[in-house]
Design an enzyme around this catalytic site. Structure first.
Site, mmCIF file in Angstrom:
data_model
loop_
_atom_site.group_PDB
_atom_site.id
_atom_site.type_symbol
_atom_site.label_atom_id
_atom_site.label_comp_id
_atom_site.label_asym_id
_atom_site.label_seq_id
_atom_site.Cartn_x
_atom_site.Cartn_y
_atom_site.Cartn_z
ATOM 1 N N LYS A 1 53.612 -36.653 7.517
ATOM 2 C CA LYS A 1 53.948 -35.253 7.301
ATOM 3 C C LYS A 1 55.419 -34.981 7.652
ATOM 4 C CE LYS A 1 49.570 -34.854 6.249
ATOM 5 N NZ LYS A 1 48.917 -36.070 6.734
ATOM 6 N N ARG B 1 52.346 -58.542 12.363
ATOM 7 C CA ARG B 1 51.213 -57.700 12.753
ATOM 8 C C ARG B 1 51.307 -57.307 14.228
ATOM 9 N NH1 ARG B 1 46.446 -59.489 14.794
ATOM 10 N NH2 ARG B 1 46.676 -61.559 13.868
ATOM 11 N N ASP C 1 46.995 -33.351 19.141
ATOM 12 C CA ASP C 1 47.594 -33.592 17.825
ATOM 13 C C ASP C 1 48.759 -32.621 17.660
ATOM 14 O OD1 ASP C 1 48.208 -33.452 15.008
ATOM 15 O OD2 ASP C 1 46.301 -34.452 14.621
ATOM 16 N N TYR D 1 41.403 -31.358 11.561
ATOM 17 C CA TYR D 1 41.596 -31.843 10.198
ATOM 18 C C TYR D 1 40.302 -32.525 9.730
ATOM 19 C CZ TYR D 1 42.994 -35.223 6.619
ATOM 20 O OH TYR D 1 43.055 -35.987 5.488
#
Length: 377
Positions: free
Chosen positions: A196, A47, A171, A99
C-alpha cells in the site's frame, strides 16, 4: 534526522557498496559463494538473507524507530507468519473490523489449529478488559480499521496488558510510520501491508513486521525462513524507491482527503462519511493524541445499492480497484471486494453493507477528483 529525511536517506546499506552508488543495488541472486569450508558467511541463500532485502528492512525499521523489521511477500504472508507463534489453546482478542483477508486467515486456518479468538470492538477499552483470560496471549488491533475507520487508543490498550504477558499487535497500514508509530505507544509488533503506502505505486506486493522484541524477532524470522516467504530482491528495491516519496505522498493525499470528505458530507446522496480527520468522527480526539495525521482513507454510505453501483462504474479518473495507498485514487466496494469472503451477517454487523464505498484518495489535483465524483454521482 526528521522522518521525511529518513524516507530518502534512512537506508544506509548502499554505503557498503564500493562503487559509490546512491541507490541500493538489486542483488538478484539465489545463492552466494562460500569463502571457507568451516565458516558461516553472512549470505548463503537468498531465502535466508539478501542485502537488498535487508536494506528495505533497515529503512522500515528506521521509520518506526525500531530495532528490527522483517519483510514478506505480502501483508497476508506477514500476518500468517506471526499467527504461527500461537499454539493450541492460546487466546487472541482481535479488532472485529479487520481487513477481510485477515479475517479469512483467522477463520480458515488459525482457529483450525486450536487457537481461540474473540472479535470485538477494540475501541471499547472496557470491552477489551472483559475479554482478557488467563490464556490470552495477544491483542491484535487495526487502527484506523478497514473499512469502517474505527480508532483504538493504542496506549490505553498497552496500559491494561503491561503486566499480563500479552503482546500487542497493531496494523499500521493506513497511517504508515509517517503519521503513527505504535511501538512508541506500547505496541510489541507492528504490521504493514507494504503493498500500500510504503510502495505507493501499485506495482509490488510486500508485507512487514516491525518490533523491538529480540525473542519475537528471532521466532518470526525462523518461521519466515522455514516457510519461505521473504520479500524478493526486486520487490525490496521497489519498496525502497517508493518510500523516498512517502512523506510527500502522505501529505498531499491527506490534504485531498479532507477536502473530499467535506464535499461528500454535503452531497444529498451520501448518508454518512467515515474519515478520522473530521472533527465529528468518534476517534478524532484519540487520533490527534496518538497520530501526527489522519491519512487519506475514506469510507462513505450512499442512499441505495443502485447509487453505489452507479458511482463505482462511472468514475473516469478514480479507478475502480481493490487496493489502496498508491499515487492513484482508487474506489472499491468492500462487500464485494475486500470483505467478500466474510459472511453477510458478519459484514453487515460491522457496517459493511451494499451501500458502503471505500475511497483511497491519491495525489491528483483535488478539483479533478471532486469533478469526477460529481459526474459519477
Amino acid at each position: 534526522m526528521k522522518i521525511d529525511t529518513i524516507c530518502v536517506h534512512g537506508m544506509q546499506k548502499q554505503k557498503e557498496d564500493k562503487t559509490g552508488t546512491i541507490n541500493m543495488p538489486i542483488y538478484q541472486t539465489a545463492a552466494y559463494s562460500h569463502s571457507e569450508v568451516d565458516k558461516e558467511d553472512p549470505y548463503g541463500y537468498t531465502r535466508l538473507a539478501n542485502p537488498t532485502r535487508e536494506a528495505a528492512e533497515e529503512l522500515v525499521a528506521s521509520l518506526e524507530n525500531a530495532k528490527y523489521a522483517l519483510s514478506f511477500t505480502s501483508g497476508l504472508a506477514a500476518v500468517s507468519s506471526f499467527l504461527d507463534i500461537f499454539n493450541k489453546g492460546d487466546h487472541i482478542i482481535l479488532t472485529e473490523d479487520l481487513y477481510g483477508g485477515v479475517i479469512s486467515i483467522i477463520n480458515n486456518f488459525t482457529t483450525k489449529n486450536g487457537v481461540l479468538v474473540d472479535f470485538i470492538d477494540t475501541s471499547d477499552i472496557n470491552g477489551i478488559k472483559s475479554k482478557i483470560k488467563t490464556n490470552t496471549k495477544a491483542i491484535y488491533i487495526e487502527t484506523p480499521t478497514n473499512p469502517m475507520m474505527n480508532v483504538t487508543d493504542i496506549k490505553a490498550v498497552a496500559e491494561i496488558i503491561k503486566d499480563l504477558n500479552i503482546i500487542l499487535i497493531v496494523d499500521n497500514t493506513f497511517l504508515t510510520p509517517y503519521f503513527q508509530n505504535p511501538l512508541e505507544l506500547g505496541a510489541d509488533l507492528v504490521v504493514h501491508s507494504g503493498t500500500k503506502y510504503l510502495s505507493g505505486h501499485n506495482d509490488t506486493l510486500a508485507g512487514f513486521l516491525v518490533t523491538n522484541n529480540n525473542e519475537l524477532y528471532e521466532e518470526i524470522k525462523t518461521i519466515r525462513g522455514t516457510r519461505g516467504a521473504p520479500l524478493s530482491p526486486m520487490d525490496s528495491f521497489l519498496i525502497i524507491r517508493g518510500i523516498k516519496t512517502l512523506a510527500l505522498r502522505m501529505e498531499k493525499a491527506q490534504q485531498n482527503a479532507l477536502l473530499i470528505a467535506n464535499w461528500l458530507k454535503n452531497n444529498n446522496k451520501v448518508t454518512k462519511v467515515y474519515y478520522i480527520g473530521l472533527k465529528e468522527h468518534m476517534g478524532y480526539n484519540i487520533s490527534k493524541k496518538q497520530s501526527r495525521g489522519f491519512g487519506a482513507m475514506i469510507s462513505f454510505e450512499v442512499d441505495s445499492k443502485e447509487t453505489a453501483y452507479k458511482i463505482l462504474l462511472s468514475t473516469k479518473i478514480i479507478i475502480f480497484a481493490e487496493s489502496l495507498g498508491g499515487a492513484e485514487s482508487l474506489i472499491t466496494y468492500p462487500c464485494e471486494n475486500t470483505h467478500k469472503e466474510v459472511d453477510k451477517d458478519s459484514r453487515e454487523k460491522r457496517g459493511i453493507t451494499d451501500k458502503l464505498i471505500r475511497l483511497s484518495v491519491g495525489i491528483e489535483n483535488v478539483n479533478d477528483l471532486i469533478k469526477d465524483l460529481e459526474q459519477a454521482f
